[in-house]
Design a protein around this motif. Structure first.
Motif, mmCIF file in Angstrom:
data_model
loop_
_atom_site.group_PDB
_atom_site.id
_atom_site.type_symbol
_atom_site.label_atom_id
_atom_site.label_comp_id
_atom_site.label_asym_id
_atom_site.label_seq_id
_atom_site.Cartn_x
_atom_site.Cartn_y
_atom_site.Cartn_z
ATOM 1 N N GLY A 1 -5.117 -14.286 2.300
ATOM 2 C CA GLY A 1 -5.271 -14.827 3.914
ATOM 3 C C GLY A 1 -5.499 -16.270 4.053
ATOM 4 O O GLY A 1 -4.785 -17.113 4.548
ATOM 5 N N GLN A 2 -6.456 -16.873 3.143
ATOM 6 C CA GLN A 2 -6.791 -18.117 3.105
ATOM 7 C C GLN A 2 -5.595 -18.983 2.564
ATOM 8 O O GLN A 2 -5.392 -20.081 2.747
ATOM 9 N N ALA A 3 -4.789 -18.219 1.655
ATOM 10 C CA ALA A 3 -3.863 -18.944 0.872
ATOM 11 C C ALA A 3 -2.356 -19.084 1.819
ATOM 12 O O ALA A 3 -1.456 -19.938 1.569
ATOM 13 N N ALA A 4 -2.367 -18.175 2.867
ATOM 14 C CA ALA A 4 -1.076 -17.973 3.604
ATOM 15 C C ALA A 4 -1.209 -19.196 4.695
ATOM 16 O O ALA A 4 -2.281 -19.317 5.237
ATOM 17 N N ASP A 5 0.011 -19.358 5.370
ATOM 18 C CA ASP A 5 0.158 -20.134 6.353
ATOM 19 C C ASP A 5 -0.042 -19.230 7.851
ATOM 20 O O ASP A 5 -0.370 -19.769 8.849
ATOM 21 N N LEU A 6 0.302 -17.961 7.631
ATOM 22 C CA LEU A 6 0.238 -17.106 8.574
ATOM 23 C C LEU A 6 -0.261 -16.029 8.184
ATOM 24 O O LEU A 6 0.379 -15.232 7.272
ATOM 25 N N VAL A 7 -1.037 -15.367 8.994
ATOM 26 C CA VAL A 7 -1.595 -13.743 8.472
ATOM 27 C C VAL A 7 -1.416 -12.924 9.595
ATOM 28 O O VAL A 7 -1.653 -12.897 10.684
ATOM 29 N N ILE A 8 -0.763 -11.588 9.180
ATOM 30 C CA ILE A 8 -0.911 -10.416 10.127
ATOM 31 C C ILE A 8 -2.084 -9.705 9.717
ATOM 32 O O ILE A 8 -1.892 -9.332 8.453
ATOM 33 N N GLU A 9 -3.141 -9.315 10.254
ATOM 34 C CA GLU A 9 -4.102 -8.875 9.909
ATOM 35 C C GLU A 9 -4.172 -7.430 10.235
ATOM 36 O O GLU A 9 -3.882 -7.150 11.407
ATOM 37 N N MET A 10 -4.346 -6.332 9.085
ATOM 38 C CA MET A 10 -4.550 -5.124 9.371
ATOM 39 C C MET A 10 -5.638 -4.627 9.894
ATOM 40 O O MET A 10 -5.732 -3.641 10.331
ATOM 41 N N GLY A 11 -6.777 -5.401 9.494
ATOM 42 C CA GLY A 11 -8.025 -4.946 9.858
ATOM 43 C C GLY A 11 -8.696 -3.918 8.622
ATOM 44 O O GLY A 11 -7.777 -3.303 7.913
ATOM 45 N N ARG A 12 -9.775 -3.405 8.987
ATOM 46 C CA ARG A 12 -10.367 -2.465 7.959
ATOM 47 C C ARG A 12 -9.730 -1.136 8.266
ATOM 48 O O ARG A 12 -9.937 -0.580 9.529
ATOM 49 N N ILE A 13 -9.100 -0.330 7.251
ATOM 50 C CA ILE A 13 -8.205 0.962 7.531
ATOM 51 C C ILE A 13 -9.139 2.006 6.766
ATOM 52 O O ILE A 13 -9.456 1.666 5.481
ATOM 53 N N GLU A 14 -9.121 3.032 7.371
ATOM 54 C CA GLU A 14 -10.103 4.188 6.452
ATOM 55 C C GLU A 14 -8.795 5.177 6.033
ATOM 56 O O GLU A 14 -7.925 5.407 6.848
ATOM 57 N N GLU A 15 -8.731 5.211 4.757
ATOM 58 C CA GLU A 15 -7.651 5.834 4.114
ATOM 59 C C GLU A 15 -7.586 7.361 4.394
ATOM 60 O O GLU A 15 -8.676 7.913 4.803
ATOM 61 N N ALA A 16 -6.577 7.945 4.405
ATOM 62 C CA ALA A 16 -6.434 9.366 4.820
ATOM 63 C C ALA A 16 -6.838 10.246 3.617
ATOM 64 O O ALA A 16 -7.101 11.462 3.691
ATOM 65 N N CYS A 17 -6.940 9.737 2.504
ATOM 66 C CA CYS A 17 -7.232 10.304 1.118
ATOM 67 C C CYS A 17 -8.788 10.950 1.179
ATOM 68 O O CYS A 17 -9.775 10.307 1.696
ATOM 69 N N PRO A 18 -8.962 12.316 0.816
ATOM 70 C CA PRO A 18 -10.279 12.695 1.062
ATOM 71 C C PRO A 18 -11.385 12.137 0.088
ATOM 72 O O PRO A 18 -12.586 12.051 0.406
ATOM 73 N N LEU A 19 -10.959 11.226 -0.901
ATOM 74 C CA LEU A 19 -11.785 10.548 -1.787
ATOM 75 C C LEU A 19 -11.905 9.153 -1.100
ATOM 76 O O LEU A 19 -12.929 8.603 -1.612
ATOM 77 N N GLY A 20 -11.077 9.018 -0.075
ATOM 78 C CA GLY A 20 -11.205 7.368 0.502
ATOM 79 C C GLY A 20 -10.752 6.330 -0.461
ATOM 80 O O GLY A 20 -10.876 5.429 -0.176
ATOM 81 N N LEU A 21 -9.862 6.714 -1.491
ATOM 82 C CA LEU A 21 -9.471 5.828 -2.294
ATOM 83 C C LEU A 21 -8.155 5.444 -2.455
ATOM 84 O O LEU A 21 -7.251 4.467 -2.631
ATOM 85 N N THR A 22 -7.082 6.646 -2.515
ATOM 86 C CA THR A 22 -5.609 6.387 -2.635
ATOM 87 C C THR A 22 -5.148 5.686 -1.382
ATOM 88 O O THR A 22 -5.494 5.898 -0.328
ATOM 89 N N ALA A 23 -4.252 4.678 -1.549
ATOM 90 C CA ALA A 23 -3.745 3.924 -0.714
ATOM 91 C C ALA A 23 -2.634 4.865 0.178
ATOM 92 O O ALA A 23 -1.538 5.227 -0.111
ATOM 93 N N THR A 24 -3.126 5.279 1.385
ATOM 94 C CA THR A 24 -2.508 6.063 2.355
ATOM 95 C C THR A 24 -2.017 5.557 3.676
ATOM 96 O O THR A 24 -1.202 5.070 4.136
ATOM 97 N N ALA A 25 -3.180 5.464 4.617
ATOM 98 C CA ALA A 25 -2.982 4.885 5.870
ATOM 99 C C ALA A 25 -2.904 3.518 5.562
ATOM 100 O O ALA A 25 -2.000 2.991 6.693
ATOM 101 N N SER A 26 -3.324 2.927 4.724
ATOM 102 C CA SER A 26 -3.151 1.443 4.597
ATOM 103 C C SER A 26 -1.449 1.210 4.222
ATOM 104 O O SER A 26 -0.893 0.108 4.910
ATOM 105 N N THR A 27 -1.042 1.782 3.593
ATOM 106 C CA THR A 27 0.251 1.905 3.238
ATOM 107 C C THR A 27 1.246 2.086 4.496
ATOM 108 O O THR A 27 2.406 1.443 4.592
#
Length: 195
Positions: A128-154
């Protein structure tokens, strides 16, 4: 948990994450950059975010914005040579801390890339600091039951990419005939042909 219940939970979590996207003026500026770009549009990422970036480049190509995917790890091994002044670099990273992606942005600057758009969780991240413009996704809770696999974020990244591509397409006045020239094969290509 029963299989059907888990599937419903995943679908709800991903839909909720997409609906939670805050559409700010950064989206408007990003679309204007896409439409105005006279160089190359280059999309980069690594891991699951890299797979989303690869898909995003394909969506851009089909909708009138010529683009290509630059693998962030391969960038440091010669593929940076495809970049130059006037290009727009779009970098995807959920955390904004992926060293390969942040490094690709840093090295792209040395080659004269003037504009960098980041799609990431926070403006405060290294990306974010290296970019000229940022689209912020915010904090996302993943759908994975372990909370680890990139699911909701992707899912969120993919939806943001689709929204930017289709808004740019509309701003260009892109038509079904234009689409057909770039996608002549398959059922979609056939649907754009006039009888």
């Amino acid at each position: 948990m029963k299989i059907k219940d888990r599937i419903q939970d995943v679908l709800r979590a991903e839909a909720a994450a997409i609906m939670g996207i805050d559409v700010t003026d950064s989206f408007v500026e990003a679309v204007s950059w896409l439409v105005a770009c006279r160089g190359k549009v280059v999309v980069t990422g690594i891991g699951k975010a890299g797979q989303v970036a690869l898909k995003y480049a394909a969506i851009l190509n089909a909708t009138g914005t010529p683009a290509f995917f630059l693998h962030a790890a391969e960038a440091a091994h010669g593929d940076l040579g495809s970049l130059g002044a006037g290009d727009l670099l779009i970098a995807f990273s959920v955390s904004g801390t992926s060293s390969e992606v942040v490094g690709a942005v840093s090295h792209a600057r040395q080659l004269g890339v003037g504009r960098v758009l980041a799609v990431t969780a926070s403006k405060q991240s290294p990306l974010g600091q290296a970019a000229d413009l940022v689209i912020e996704m915010g904090r996302i809770e993943e759908a994975c039951p372990l909370g680890l696999t990139a699911t909701a974020s992707t899912a969120v990244m993919s939806a943001i990419g689709d929204a930017l591509a289709l808004a740019a397409m509309e701003q260009r006045g892109y038509t079904a005939a234009d689409f057909g020239k770039r996608h002549p094969g398959g059922a979609l290509g056939q649907a754009t042909k006039t009888p």
